[in-house]
Design an enzyme around this catalytic site. Structure first.
Site, PDB file in Angstrom:
ATOM      1  N   ASP A 178       0.827  -1.201   0.000  1.00 31.65           N
ATOM      2  CA  ASP A 178       0.000   0.000   0.000  1.00 31.65           C
ATOM      3  C   ASP A 178       0.870   1.263   0.000  1.00 31.65           C
ATOM      4  OD1 ASP A 178      -2.831   0.935   0.475  1.00 31.65           O
ATOM      5  OD2 ASP A 178      -1.961   1.791   2.286  1.00 31.65           O
ATOM      6  N   GLU A 187       1.400  -0.392  -4.944  1.00 29.61           N
ATOM      7  CA  GLU A 187       0.445   0.658  -5.283  1.00 29.61           C
ATOM      8  C   GLU A 187       1.244   1.951  -5.402  1.00 29.61           C
ATOM      9  OE1 GLU A 187      -3.410   3.142  -3.606  1.00 29.61           O
ATOM     10  OE2 GLU A 187      -1.805   2.533  -2.283  1.00 29.61           O
TER      11      GLU A 187
HETATM   12  C1  GLC Z   1      -4.349   3.078  -0.311  1.00 31.39           C
HETATM   13  C2  GLC Z   1      -5.594   2.227  -0.318  1.00 31.39           C
HETATM   14  C3  GLC Z   1      -6.735   3.011   0.213  1.00 31.39           C
HETATM   15  C4  GLC Z   1      -6.414   3.472   1.621  1.00 31.39           C
HETATM   16  C5  GLC Z   1      -5.094   4.228   1.663  1.00 31.39           C
HETATM   17  C6  GLC Z   1      -4.615   4.403   3.065  1.00 31.39           C
HETATM   18  O1  GLC Z   1      -4.427   4.121  -1.197  1.00 31.39           O
HETATM   19  O2  GLC Z   1      -5.832   1.747  -1.613  1.00 31.39           O
HETATM   20  O3  GLC Z   1      -7.930   2.283   0.191  1.00 31.39           O
HETATM   21  O4  GLC Z   1      -7.429   4.303   2.109  1.00 31.39           O
HETATM   22  O5  GLC Z   1      -4.074   3.523   0.985  1.00 31.39           O
HETATM   23  O6  GLC Z   1      -4.140   3.191   3.576  1.00 31.39           O
END
Ligand code: GLC
Length: 588
Positions: free
Chosen positions: A246, A288
């Site tokens: 993440d 991500e």
């Molecule tokens: C990422 C996740 C999202 C979350 C954020 C904070 O962007 O995809 O859903 O709110 O991280 O952890």
């Protein structure tokens, strides 16, 4: 006294031995080294050896998938019951949204204990059973790794705030004064007030890139890095095959915080990859990271030594622009711009995920075009940059357009990631706040609460209105209907699996002779496929050449094509698509 060997003596002996050995080999094999040009070692084929390079990943939230004990919330036992469904669909790996204990202020992305399973979802034993049953079916499990921050309720933060001398104080990022730029760099504009907030217990401000209840961890502190490694090691020992990492760019900011010109510590990515691989050789870290193409190799590593995979957010935004506007050029350009990656690295392509469709990299004009088409009401838009709807509602539940989008996804260069329920064409519930709109319970049957739970009330409302009502859209009905979207998706996945060139091969964007039709050609190990997609709702005619192709075998219909004067003329219906195999229908 230990005797230090005399190196000037031992080296020639070793060299002599090596030389005699080589001479012996030459003698035994009758093979003369001097006769061969030795300008390059043979290269290792890194493409074929990693499961994640050519896979179908299915993303789900345990709480929203299937409830087994009637408490209204999905759980690991319920998910285990549904593994046969996922196996029949053809998925290779399941990506689990966070399932660890959490106050749930960001739907689990606010972790309160990295080493446990949320009791509401089951026990550690239920988790282990699930992983085992998945393995039996050849399905891997990857999990969200949310280590940029913790919940404020995490024990570490609770300790950290009590005293500056606490071991955990330096695990977070503090400031005695409110930094001037405390309102710069919010990820959730409109829902998040600042990136620095006062902690009443410590009397200091703490940094949080996301919501106020998600304090960032301090990765400049080696103890935090060691703890992150322990978390990775812990879950790998539980049978996990990889992680969806993440918020990658925010983890590697040094120092953290906007305005201080943070540098990005890419080496961190190599370090955790190496650590993870020391525990499990074929682990995958899927990042991500919504970054521009110039940044890609920093994340993958120039020689593929960084994280193995990243979501291709860049292509995703132009893909949505192409779907909305029918204009293909920016999308084609994005494909070319993200083409060069190391052999062992891979893109994860997706249409929708659990968040908003992020259109932040489009021009304002392009973004407005997508808003107008796919999310015209303010309530459909989010954070000034995205749309909080599912694919089916954005495409007006138009089956042809949905097929185009999914056929396209499965033909993009990389691994495909799909979101639970999209295989049925599930909708969204805009009455739910922010991104929860696209996280409603899975629709299994037309029974009460969609067969998701036997409880009177599901933990989150099932969709019981409009075109996407669970009574109309559910697994049971679509399983028995060979023309359903579920049946279609299952066939599509099977077709995709028969075309490994897409995940493993090299590709070219073809000149199809039509501005509305995208043509991609893949080649790998002497095999090749050609795939066409018509982005317009009107029929289109193509005219293109495919080098070395004597015949294009149609993989969907019995309608093979031969070139006329060296060119293929293929007609496509509105939103039509065609998959062809070059020269061999069933390759050897
Ligand atoms: C990422 C996740 C999202 C979350 C954020 C904070 O962007 O995809 O859903 O709110 O991280 O952890």
């Amino acid at each position: 006294m230990t005797k230090i060997p005399n190196l000037s003596f031992t080296m020639p002996v070793i060299m002599l031995c090596t030389r005699s050995f080589m001479l012996l080999i030459t003698f035994l094999t009758g093979f003369s080294m001097s006769g061969l040009a030795q300008d390059k070692l043979a290269s290792v084929d890194l493409k074929n050896h990693f499961w994640y390079k050519n896979a179908v990943i299915y993303n789900l939230e345990v709480s929203a998938f299937k409830d087994s004990d009637g408490d209204g919330r999905g759980d690991f036992t319920g998910l285990t019951q549904k593994l046969d469904y996922l196996s029949a669909l053809g998925v290779d790996a399941i990506w689990l949204a966070p399932f660890q204990p959490s106050p749930g202020q960001d739907d689990g992305y606010d972790v309160a204990d990295f080493y446990a399973v949320d009791k509401r979802l089951g026990t550690g034993g239920d988790f282990a059973e699930f992983v085992n049953q998945a393995q039996i079916r050849g399905i891997r499990v990857i999990m969200d790794l949310v280590i940029n921050h913790t919940s404020t309720q995490h024990q570490w933060f609770q300790e950290a705030r009590k005293s500056k001398t606490s071991k955990y104080h330096d695990w977070y990022i503090w400031s005695d004064k409110l930094p001037k730029d405390y309102k710069v760099g919010m990820v959730f504009p409109g829902y998040q007030e600042a990136v620095w907030s006062m902690d009443s217990v410590s009397g200091q401000y703490y940094y949080h890139r996301f919501y106020q209840f998600q304090p960032d961890l301090n990765y400049a502190n080696p103890e935090v890095v060691r703890e992150a490694q322990k978390i990775i090691g812990f879950w790998l020992n539980q049978g996990i095959s990889g992680f969806r990492l993440d918020a990658v760019p925010f983890i590697i900011e040094i120092p953290k915080g906007p305005g201080n010109n943070p540098k990005l510590d890419y080496k961190f990515l190599t370090d955790i990859r190496q650590f993870a691989q020391s525990r499990k050789a074929d682990v995958v870290i899927l990042g991500e990271a919504n970054v521009v193409p110039e940044e890609n190799l920093n994340y993958f590593g120039k020689g593929g030594e960084g994280i193995q995979m990243m979501f291709n957010f860049y292509v995703n935004q132009f893909l949505f622009y192409a779907l909305a506007s029918g204009k293909l050029e920016p999308f084609k350009k994005a494909l070319v711009e993200t083409q060069i990656i190391p052999d062992a690295s891979q893109w994860a392509h997706f249409l929708r995920n659990h968040d908003e469709v992020d259109l932040g990299r489009l021009t304002e004009k392009q973004r407005n075009e997508v808003f107008e088409k796919f999310g015209p009401d303010k309530n459909m838009q989010l954070y000034d940059r995205g749309i909080r709807r599912r694919l089916s509602t954005m495409l007006g539940n138009d089956r042809k357009h949905i097929e185009l989008a999914y056929s396209l996804l499965f033909s993009l260069p990389g691994t495909a990631v799909i979101r639970y329920g999209d295989e049925l064409g599930m909708g969204d519930d805009l009455r739910l706040q922010e991104r929860i709109s696209v996280r409603t319970p899975m629709q299994w049957t037309s029974d009460k609460n969609a067969g998701f739970t036997t409880a009177d009330t599901a933990f989150r409302p099932v969709i019981d209105f409009g075109e996407h009502d669970y009574k109309k859209i559910n697994v049971a009905a679509q399983t028995r209907d060979s023309s359903s979207l579920l049946s279609w998706t299952t066939t599509l996945i099977r077709m995709r699996k028969a075309c490994p060139e897409i995940g493993l091969g090299d590709y070219t964007v073809l000149d199809t002779g039509s501005p509305d039709v995208l043509g991609l050609r893949y080649e790998h190990n002497g095999k090749s496929v050609v795939i066409l997609h018509n982005f317009s709702d009107q029929p289109q005619q193509t005219n293109f050449s495919v080098k070395g192709a004597d015949i294009l075998y149609d993989l969907i219909n019995n309608d093979d094509k031969k070139p006329v004067a060296g060119k293929y003329n293929v007609s496509l219906k509105g939103y039509g698509y065609q998959w062809f195999r070059v020269n061999q229908l069933i390759p050897n």
